[in-house]
Write a protein that holds these residues in place. Structure first.
Motif, PDB file in Angstrom:
ATOM      1  N   ARG A   6      67.175   2.571  13.126  1.00  0.00           N
ATOM      2  CA  ARG A   6      68.448   2.804  13.794  1.00  0.00           C
ATOM      3  C   ARG A   6      69.591   2.642  12.796  1.00  0.00           C
ATOM      4  O   ARG A   6      70.734   2.494  13.171  1.00  0.00           O
ATOM      5  N   TYR A   7      69.242   2.612  11.536  1.00  0.00           N
ATOM      6  CA  TYR A   7      70.242   2.540  10.491  1.00  0.00           C
ATOM      7  C   TYR A   7      71.170   3.746  10.608  1.00  0.00           C
ATOM      8  O   TYR A   7      70.696   4.805  10.962  1.00  0.00           O
ATOM      9  N   PRO A   8      72.461   3.687  10.355  1.00  0.00           N
ATOM     10  CA  PRO A   8      73.216   2.504   9.952  1.00  0.00           C
ATOM     11  C   PRO A   8      73.953   1.829  11.107  1.00  0.00           C
ATOM     12  O   PRO A   8      74.199   0.652  11.030  1.00  0.00           O
ATOM     13  N   LEU A   9      74.291   2.552  12.166  1.00  0.00           N
ATOM     14  CA  LEU A   9      75.207   1.978  13.150  1.00  0.00           C
ATOM     15  C   LEU A   9      74.533   1.712  14.490  1.00  0.00           C
ATOM     16  O   LEU A   9      75.204   1.365  15.442  1.00  0.00           O
ATOM     17  N   HIS A  10      73.244   1.939  14.580  1.00  0.00           N
ATOM     18  CA  HIS A  10      72.539   1.717  15.823  1.00  0.00           C
ATOM     19  C   HIS A  10      73.002   2.703  16.892  1.00  0.00           C
ATOM     20  O   HIS A  10      72.922   2.449  18.080  1.00  0.00           O
ATOM     21  N   ASN A  16      72.906  -4.097  13.358  1.00  0.00           N
ATOM     22  CA  ASN A  16      71.675  -3.325  13.373  1.00  0.00           C
ATOM     23  C   ASN A  16      70.595  -4.009  12.546  1.00  0.00           C
ATOM     24  O   ASN A  16      69.423  -3.915  12.855  1.00  0.00           O
ATOM     25  N   GLY A  17      71.006  -4.714  11.495  1.00  0.00           N
ATOM     26  CA  GLY A  17      70.059  -5.515  10.738  1.00  0.00           C
ATOM     27  C   GLY A  17      69.229  -4.715   9.750  1.00  0.00           C
ATOM     28  O   GLY A  17      69.481  -3.538   9.508  1.00  0.00           O
ATOM     29  N   GLY A  18      68.221  -5.387   9.184  1.00  0.00           N
ATOM     30  CA  GLY A  18      67.339  -4.735   8.220  1.00  0.00           C
ATOM     31  C   GLY A  18      68.032  -4.375   6.928  1.00  0.00           C
ATOM     32  O   GLY A  18      67.845  -3.292   6.388  1.00  0.00           O
ATOM     33  N   PHE A  43      67.021   1.229   4.655  1.00  0.00           N
ATOM     34  CA  PHE A  43      67.325   0.025   5.418  1.00  0.00           C
ATOM     35  C   PHE A  43      66.729   0.129   6.809  1.00  0.00           C
ATOM     36  O   PHE A  43      66.480   1.221   7.322  1.00  0.00           O
ATOM     37  N   ASP A  44      66.588  -1.021   7.432  1.00  0.00           N
ATOM     38  CA  ASP A  44      66.222  -1.122   8.843  1.00  0.00           C
ATOM     39  C   ASP A  44      65.035  -0.246   9.219  1.00  0.00           C
ATOM     40  O   ASP A  44      65.135   0.631  10.059  1.00  0.00           O
ATOM     41  N   LEU A  69      78.946  -3.256  12.972  1.00  0.00           N
ATOM     42  CA  LEU A  69      77.873  -2.500  13.623  1.00  0.00           C
ATOM     43  C   LEU A  69      76.652  -2.409  12.713  1.00  0.00           C
ATOM     44  O   LEU A  69      75.512  -2.556  13.167  1.00  0.00           O
ATOM     45  N   VAL A  70      76.900  -2.158  11.429  1.00  0.00           N
ATOM     46  CA  VAL A  70      75.779  -2.077  10.482  1.00  0.00           C
ATOM     47  C   VAL A  70      75.054  -3.415  10.424  1.00  0.00           C
ATOM     48  O   VAL A  70      73.829  -3.485  10.456  1.00  0.00           O
TER      49      VAL A  70
END
Lengths: 329, 669
Positions: free
Chosen positions: A164-168, B153-155, A118-119, B149-150
């Motif tokens: 920055r997956y998962p929580l940034h 963050n997106g994507g 993801f991301d 939060l997830v």
């Protein structure tokens, strides 16, 4: 905050993800970097306050909660790192652009394992950031733009892939080597003098060139870049080989775009004028050719021919007066 | 400051703002009852504004509006709590400011910070309430916050909402083992580093350090738990379970209080002839008072407490969180005789003693041979005369002892203890009133006794010359026929109380009682294992691991080792990306392994068909199975794609395929 300001000297210390023989870069363990983001630091600060408060008030439930969030942060950090590990990166140059425009590159991110990545982002200066998810066993493309300042081959030497997956809370990134190039045509001049006609009178050309009728001109042997629509498929079925049907209005309207016939203060300005002439000729659907010192591109017509001529100009090295394409072949 | 434009990827979506607002609301709701209504009013206003602004964004106040709102919020919190100090005031201020943040959600960064602070809000709430339900509820809120939060963050691909929730749950589950290790082994402080000021607590019930008529009969109506006791030696009879608390020396005829003399610290007189001590562990609910209850006379003193001369256990700090301590107590003993000052304190007589009270005491004195005889005469008086033991005592005037003894004669334990102590003093016997609890309800489910506020009691101790201080319970002297069971069971429910015989014949009542016992056992486990887990428990865990000598250092080392080990296991189990293997190919690989075992290894350059024909040539006996396999495998693998039907068929083929070594012709490879 670490993204944009890393100076060149420092960034040369980072390990790159090397490109494999097949042009695919696979991200390894030692090439993934990770640091907390601003959100991660504020998360840590809040956790610290929670920890001190709970310890002080001897509040076990508060401690339990704090430990839970701290563990989540720690697990998330590993998720961030593993999210980048093992992805494959392949970069392809995009279609040619004119100088002053934006050269684009296609970054193909592949996930070979079972896990969805993801991301994934490829930060670039100009293009608004885009974040994608790559399902396991699949690949996705991110298009990256780079300002194309000069004609020639625009290379994308290096590329940052980040997540920055998962929580940034953390940002993991890696630098990937690429050898992808995008062809940048010269910037066309605003205006250019009419090029010389090889034959016929100018008057007729000017009148009929605008009309641009689609008369059948006759067959020609296939050349690379010809549109499949123009191929005479019936002839092909009769096993006469690939033959292209030529359409066009004007007979005998051949234009030579010639280096020596243009006056300009320097070579680049000259190339710029020639580019404009080429584009005008292409628009007028005339048959045109290109003459540069040491190079001649014969008469032709159509988009493919125009592109070939533009490529000649884009890669033309005036100082050496030879053509890299020729040298390469 | 120049206005910076926010890149589109950093601009929050409307649903995310709504999500955050609802989460914050959900996290605030359980806190609301603990704060003043003015705070909730302010918070509700902001929530309403925020939700309306999702529809009409123009409602969001500008910079000046925000300043004004902030000032209002601060002023509101300060004026409600009259200052900064105290947990409630701090929580109120924090909540006001956090909700104010909802007005300023321009970037995703703002949402992230607000979401993180929801975690802080949860921890603040645990200062007010530590029930397991709240913990589970706020845990769910926290997981939803992680999902936010997830999502921020997106994507996340095509179904971001579902993916975010799934990821949040997965991360949370992976965090649980680490959480437990940290909780178990993270070093605790044994004393607080700072105090947030005293919090005027409302609604903390329990025995107070004074006694007035009606004080205890009011308290017993409260259904809360006072403490739990786990006996390690066989428990004494219920009517012997006198849990001593405050000792009251001084009285003005209506109100009893501790008295300055009793507070004077001094060595506690040693007990003499204390035999067969009772060993038990007591978990006291928070009282915000300093005394620790103990069965009759404490023999040992728990850590962080001391024993006063009148055998009260006092903690060094008020009990604001549940407190667990192990005790030794004696039921049979002889106390040392007090000095002159102590004897005089026990003889102090209030001013409003009436003539008939004096006459009654003198009458007993003239009849009795010795002090103990006199005490028994007094008890017989309560038994013989028409004294009623009831929760519904009539209101008494300025001289309650006289009024109770000669007119109303209906009262609860405080009336009996108070008037009996005064009578004894009039007769020249030093006496004092003791407050505490009597009895305890056994909980067979949890294996402990529960002592409720409804077990609150007051009794008397008198000084007898050769025996020391002796406990006398005048309430117990009341004739059982004059105990008002009816009103008690109406007002106390079916709780077991030593003093009343309460009806419990109803099946539903019994069921309710059993459910109550079960719920209390769960609550006790929660208290013991979560809320009451302390440094001592950590050290005993260390001792159990035979690392007891290392103490704090051992704990730190153990924490490091256990934490890294758990983390590695979690990573290994759940984070490794496994290579994607085509299920059909896996079956083919297994077939090749089986064949390799009998010497028919597949060469790298061989495709399935070539390999198959070589196998057929060398081992005709294996040909049928291999042929059937390949006829299924090759079209499925290279043609139509994987069909679960075919996969199952291949699986069963390979599973049954056990080629034996061909003894005849050795393969030539």
């Amino acid at each position: 905050m670490w993204r944009s300001s890393s100076p060149k000297a420092l960034s040369s210390l980072f390990r790159r993800v090397p490109r494999g023989l097949n042009g695919v870069a696979r991200v390894g363990r030692r090439q993934v970097y990770i640091l907390p983001t601003r959100s991660g630091l504020s998360f840590a600060a809040v956790l610290l306050v929670m920890l001190l408060g709970s310890l002080n008030f001897q509040n076990n439930l508060g401690l339990l909660f704090t430990f839970f969030l701290a563990s989540v942060g720690l697990v998330a950090m590993h998720h961030t790192w593993f999210n980048l590990l093992g992805i494959s990166i392949r970069v392809r140059g995009g279609p040619p652009v004119f100088a002053g425009g934006e050269a684009s590159f296609d970054v193909v991110i592949g996930s070979d394992g079972q896990r969805t990545r993801f991301d994934i982002r490829v930060p670039a200066r100009r293009v608004s950031q885009q974040s994608i998810a790559v399902p396991g066993g699949d690949q996705r493309t991110i298009r990256v733009g780079l300002p194309a300042a000069r004609r020639g081959l625009q290379a994308l030497d290096e590329l940052t892939v980040e997540t920055r997956y998962p929580l940034h809370l953390f940002r993991a990134w890696c630098y990937a080597e690429t050898d992808a190039t995008t062809l940048v045509y010269p910037k066309p001049a605003e205006q250019a003098p009419e090029p010389d006609r090889a034959a016929g009178d100018n008057q007729r050309c000017a009148l009929q060139g605008r009309l641009g009728t689609d008369d059948y001109l006759g067959p020609r042997a296939y050349r690379n870049g010809d549109s499949p629509r123009q191929i005479d498929w019936k002839a092909f079925a009769r096993e006469r080989g690939l033959v292209v049907k030529q359409f066009g209005g004007e007979e005998g309207e051949d234009v030579w775009i010639d280096w020596s016939k243009v006056t300009a203060p320097d070579a680049e300005a000259r190339i710029s004028l020639l580019t404009r002439q080429l584009l005008d000729a292409g628009e007028a659907r005339a048959r045109f050719g290109l003459r540069l010192p040491g190079i001649e591109e014969g008469l032709g017509r159509g988009r493919a021919h125009l592109q070939r001529c533009l490529a000649r100009l884009a890669l033309y090295d005036h100082a050496q007066a030879n053509d890299p394409l020729d040298r390469a072949s | 400051m120049p206005k910076r434009t926010t890149p589109s990827i950093e601009r929050p979506e409307r649903t995310q703002v709504l999500w955050l607002t609802l989460l914050l609301l959900a996290a605030y709701v359980p806190l609301a009852p603990h704060l003043a209504w003015q705070i909730s009013a302010f918070v509700a206003l902001l929530f309403a504004l925020r939700i309306a602004a999702i529809r009409w964004p123009a409602l969001i106040p500008g910079a000046w509006g925000l300043v004004v709102l902030t000032l209002i919020g601060v002023a509101n919190a300060l004026s409600t709590y009259e200052g900064w100090s105290g947990q409630s005031a701090g929580a109120a201020l924090f909540v006001s400011m956090l909700v104010l943040k909802l007005m300023e959600l321009r970037r995703k960064e703002d949402l992230r910070l607000a979401t993180t602070l929801i975690g802080f809000l949860a921890v603040v709430q645990f200062l007010f309430d530590q029930s397991p339900w709240l913990a589970v509820y706020l845990g769910a809120v926290a997981v939803a916050g992680l999902a936010l939060l997830v999502d921020l963050n997106g994507g996340l691909g095509d179904t971001p909402g579902r993916a975010a929730m799934g990821i949040a749950v997965r991360v949370s589950v992976q965090a649980i083992p680490l959480t437990l290790v940290l909780f178990l082994l993270f070093p605790r402080l044994s004393a607080p580093l700072w105090h947030l000021g005293t919090d005027p607590r409302k609604g903390t019930t329990g025995i107070s350090d004074t006694l007035e008529p009606g004080a205890i009969s009011e308290l017993v109506l409260n259904g809360e738990l006072a403490f739990r006791v786990r006996f390690e030696t066989p428990p004494p009879d219920a009517n012997q379970l006198y849990w001593r608390g405050p000792v009251l020396w001084q009285t003005d005829g209506r109100r009893w209080s501790a008295g300055a003399e009793a507070m004077a610290a001094g060595p506690a007189g040693a007990l003499q002839d204390a035999s067969r001590p009772i060993r038990y562990e007591l978990t006291l609910e928070p009282t915000d008072q300093r005394w620790l209850f103990a069965l009759d006379r404490p023999v040992s003193v728990p850590e962080g407490a001391f024993l006063t001369p009148d055998h009260r256990l006092l903690a060094r700090h008020p009990i604001s969180t549940p407190r667990r301590y192990r005790m030794l107590s004696a039921l049979r003993y002889r106390t040392a005789l007090p000095d002159r000052a102590g004897r005089e304190a026990g003889l102090q007589i209030p001013d409003n003693v009436t003539h008939r009270m004096r006459r009654l005491a003198e009458d007993w004195r003239s009849q009795a041979d010795n002090d103990w005889d006199l005490v028994e005469l007094g008890l017989r008086f309560f038994n013989r005369e028409a004294f009623h033991y009831t929760l519904l005592a009539p209101r008494l005037g300025p001289n309650p002892a006289d009024e109770f003894l000669f007119e109303t004669r209906r009262g609860f334990c405080e009336h009996y203890a108070s008037s009996f102590a005064i009578l004894m003093r009039l007769a020249g016997i030093p006496s004092r009133v003791v407050l505490g609890y009597l009895g305890g309800e056994p909980n067979p489910v949890g294996g402990y006794h529960m002592v409720w506020q409804s077990d609150a009691h007051a009794w008397v101790e008198v000084l007898i010359e050769d025996r020391g201080w002796v406990r006398v319970d005048p309430t117990a002297a009341v004739d059982p026929s004059r105990v008002d069971n009816g009103s008690a069971s109406r007002m106390l429910g079916s709780g077991a109380s030593v003093r009343f015989t309460l009806e419990q014949n109803d099946a539903i009542a019994r069921l309710a009682r059993n459910l109550r016992l079960l719920a209390d056992s769960l609550d006790a486990a929660w208290q013991d294992w979560v809320l009451g887990f302390s440094m001592e428990d950590q050290l005993s865990l260390l001792k159990w691991l035979r690392l007891g000598g290392a103490r704090e250092y051992g704990l730190a080392a153990l924490l490091l080792v256990a934490f890294s080990l758990t983390l590695s296991i979690v990573l290994l189990v759940s984070l490794r990306d496994r290579p994607r293997v085509d299920p059909l190919e896996a079956e083919y690989a297994r077939l090749c392994r089986r064949l390799a075992r009998v010497g028919l290894e597949r060469r790298p350059n061989e495709g399935p068909w070539n390999y198959g024909s070589r196998v057929r040539a060398q081992r005709p006996d294996l040909a049928p199975t291999v042929d059937r396999f390949l006829r299924l495998y090759v079209p499925a693998r290279y043609g139509r794609g994987c069909d679960p039907e075919i996969h199952r068929a291949l699986m069963s083929l390979v599973r049954g395929f056990r080629p034996g070594v061909d003894k005849g012709a050795r393969p030539d490879c």
